[in-house]
Design a protein around this motif. Structure first.
Motif, short mmCIF file in Angstrom:
data_model
loop_
_atom_site.label_atom_id
_atom_site.label_comp_id
_atom_site.label_asym_id
_atom_site.label_seq_id
_atom_site.Cartn_x
_atom_site.Cartn_y
_atom_site.Cartn_z
N TYR A 168 0.81 -1.22 0.00
CA TYR A 168 0.00 0.00 0.00
C TYR A 168 0.84 1.27 0.00
CZ TYR A 168 -3.92 -3.09 1.09
OH TYR A 168 -4.86 -4.08 1.04
N HIS A 169 2.03 1.22 0.57
CA HIS A 169 2.91 2.38 0.65
C HIS A 169 4.33 1.95 0.32
CE1 HIS A 169 -0.33 4.62 2.65
NE2 HIS A 169 -0.48 3.59 3.46
N PRO A 170 5.15 2.78 -0.30
CA PRO A 170 4.83 4.12 -0.87
C PRO A 170 4.08 4.05 -2.20
CG PRO A 170 7.09 3.55 -1.32
CD PRO A 170 6.55 2.43 -0.48
N VAL A 171 3.93 2.83 -2.74
CA VAL A 171 3.11 2.65 -3.94
C VAL A 171 2.03 1.63 -3.61
CG1 VAL A 171 4.98 3.19 -5.53
CG2 VAL A 171 4.60 0.81 -4.83
N ARG A 172 0.97 1.68 -4.38
CA ARG A 172 -0.12 0.70 -4.22
C ARG A 172 -0.01 -0.29 -5.37
NH1 ARG A 172 -4.78 1.16 -1.20
NH2 ARG A 172 -6.44 -0.32 -1.73
N MET A 173 0.28 -1.56 -5.04
CA MET A 173 0.51 -2.52 -6.11
C MET A 173 0.22 -3.94 -5.64
SD MET A 173 4.67 -2.89 -6.27
CE MET A 173 5.56 -3.76 -4.97
N VAL A 174 0.08 -4.83 -6.63
CA VAL A 174 -0.06 -6.26 -6.42
C VAL A 174 0.99 -6.96 -7.28
CG1 VAL A 174 -1.51 -8.28 -6.81
CG2 VAL A 174 -2.50 -6.23 -5.81
N SER A 175 1.75 -7.86 -6.68
CA SER A 175 2.75 -8.63 -7.42
C SER A 175 2.43 -10.11 -7.30
CB SER A 175 4.16 -8.35 -6.88
OG SER A 175 4.55 -7.02 -7.11
N VAL A 176 2.62 -10.84 -8.39
CA VAL A 176 2.31 -12.26 -8.41
C VAL A 176 3.47 -13.05 -9.01
CG1 VAL A 176 -0.18 -11.89 -8.61
CG2 VAL A 176 1.20 -12.13 -10.67
N GLU A 177 3.55 -14.30 -8.62
CA GLU A 177 4.47 -15.27 -9.21
C GLU A 177 3.65 -16.51 -9.54
OE1 GLU A 177 8.14 -13.92 -6.23
OE2 GLU A 177 7.52 -16.03 -6.36
N PHE A 178 3.86 -17.08 -10.71
CA PHE A 178 3.06 -18.25 -11.07
C PHE A 178 3.81 -19.15 -12.05
CE2 PHE A 178 1.90 -14.68 -13.74
CZ PHE A 178 1.79 -15.19 -15.03
N ALA A 179 3.49 -20.44 -11.97
CA ALA A 179 4.10 -21.44 -12.83
C ALA A 179 3.24 -21.66 -14.06
CB ALA A 179 4.27 -22.76 -12.08
N VAL A 180 3.89 -21.91 -15.20
CA VAL A 180 3.20 -22.08 -16.47
C VAL A 180 3.74 -23.30 -17.20
CG1 VAL A 180 2.68 -19.62 -16.74
CG2 VAL A 180 4.84 -20.54 -17.63
N ALA A 181 3.06 -23.67 -18.25
CA ALA A 181 3.51 -24.77 -19.11
C ALA A 181 3.15 -24.45 -20.55
CB ALA A 181 2.88 -26.09 -18.68
N VAL A 182 3.96 -24.95 -21.46
CA VAL A 182 3.71 -24.78 -22.89
C VAL A 182 2.67 -25.80 -23.34
CG1 VAL A 182 4.75 -24.84 -25.19
CG2 VAL A 182 6.07 -23.93 -23.25
N THR A 183 1.74 -25.36 -24.16
CA THR A 183 0.72 -26.25 -24.70
C THR A 183 1.08 -26.64 -26.13
OG1 THR A 183 -0.66 -24.50 -25.64
CG2 THR A 183 -0.98 -25.03 -23.31
N ASN A 184 0.22 -27.47 -26.73
CA ASN A 184 0.43 -27.89 -28.12
C ASN A 184 -0.23 -26.94 -29.12
OD1 ASN A 184 -2.21 -28.45 -27.53
ND2 ASN A 184 -2.18 -30.57 -28.28
N CYS A 185 -0.58 -25.74 -28.67
CA CYS A 185 -1.26 -24.77 -29.52
C CYS A 185 -0.40 -23.55 -29.79
CB CYS A 185 -2.56 -24.29 -28.86
SG CYS A 185 -3.90 -25.50 -28.87
#
Length: 344
Positions: A189-206
């Motif tokens: 919330y301070h000194p900036v208001r932000m949301v940070s995320v980390e996430f796992a992904v995978a490659v598809t056949n598309c």
């Protein structure tokens, strides 16, 4: 008469009885064998976890050895672990994984592990783990402006994940990524208001176009071609709006799988088993059928970390009350062991 004299002399001879060998001294938490066993246990735990992050040893709280015979020991360990920044799909060696600091809202793991050391080789017989994040109140007391872990099914979190996936897929039309799981999310919330995320992904056949035409046909690549990765993204809303995202693909790793790809997550929605918590629990992710379901009876000699700490403090206090011989230094208790990073 000679027989009588011989008998008397025989009775007077000293009797030499076999004296049982003294039991070996108790194993200390910082002894080389304890540290070797703990390292093996941590590698086992990370190797059998399928969600969240790799953990590193922070402290050996308790160790007990049950000797079964020559070159055969049972070791009961109680371990304190800390979450690293390496997702479990990350091929980086554990030694190269950074530990999350206290100010990054650290997550602690507690594990009881039962090992056998037979002819110098360790094997895990049973284990029981859980993990939890430090309290938000503790973080705010020392660092009021530090980011705090957020619920992974929070609307802003899901929006940031979805936007990051769409951003990557639009810029890489030949590779279409699909969300596996959200690793963590924090809000500041301070000194900036932000949301940070980390996430796992995978490659598809598309490709991106194929996904646009028929999203339901997009599946993860088969095991012999699998390609996992990891993304970070941040949405800033104040004092000005900003968005950044970055994804890294690890390339194919033989033998590395993700067991629960979940339902359709291509639109940025978190899998159903990833909702409603702020950190992945080792009790859930350490899913070896034998190890994770071990009952507490497997660890009859282990006491809780808090009990050990209180007992050690009481012993030190009592030791200070007793007069000591000048120049005499009492040996430190064998357990708990040293803290390698920081205490939560």
């Amino acid at each position: 008469m000679k027989a009588l004299v011989a008998f008397i002399l025989l009775v007077q001879l000293p009797v030499h009885r076999a004296v049982p060998a003294a039991p070996p001294p108790p194993l200390g938490c910082d002894d080389p064998e304890s540290e070797e066993a703990a390292e093996f246990a941590v590698n086992y735990i990370n190797g059998h976890s399928h969600h969240g992050y790799k953990f590193v040893l922070n402290r050996i709280e308790q160790v007990r050895v049950l000797r079964q015979g020559s070159n055969n020991e049972i070791l009961l360990l109680e371990l304190d672990l800390l979450e690293t920044k390496c997702h479990i799909l990350d091929p980086k060696p554990l030694a190269n994984c950074s530990v999350r600091t206290f100010h990054e809202h650290a997550v602690e793991g507690d594990c009881d592990v039962k090992l056998q050391k037979l002819n110098g080789q360790f094997s895990v017989l049973a284990s029981k783990c859980h993990s939890n994040a430090d309290s938000a109140e503790d973080i705010r007391d020392l660092c009021p402006d530090c980011p705090i872990l957020e619920w992974q099914n929070d609307t802003d979190v899901l929006t940031t994940v979805s936007r990051a996936l769409n951003d990557y897929n639009s810029k890489n039309p030949n590779t279409y990524l699909r969300l596996l799981e959200i690793g963590r999310a924090v809000r500041q919330y301070h000194p900036v208001r932000m949301v940070s995320v980390e996430f796992a992904v995978a490659v598809t056949n598309c490709t991106a176009q194929q996904a646009k035409d028929n999203l339901e046909a997009c599946q993860l690549l088969p095991e012999d071609q699998s390609n996992f990765g990891f993304c970070t993204a941040t949405t800033v809303t104040e004092p000005s709006q900003d968005f950044t995202a970055e994804c890294q693909l690890y390339g194919h790793q033989p033998g590395v799988t993700y067991p629960h790809p979940g339902q359709d997550t291509s639109a940025g929605l978190v899998p159903s088993d990833g909702q409603g918590f702020i950190n992945h629990n080792l009790r859930i992710s350490h899913n070896n059928p034998v190890a994770s379901e071990s009952s507490s009876s497997e660890f009859p000699s282990l006491v809780s970390a808090k009990s050990v700490a209180k007992r050690a403090a009481a012993e030190v206090a009592q030791h200070d009350k007793v007069p000591h011989q000048v120049g005499f230094v009492a040996p430190p208790p064998p357990c708990p062991g040293k803290i390698r990073y920081f205490r939560i």
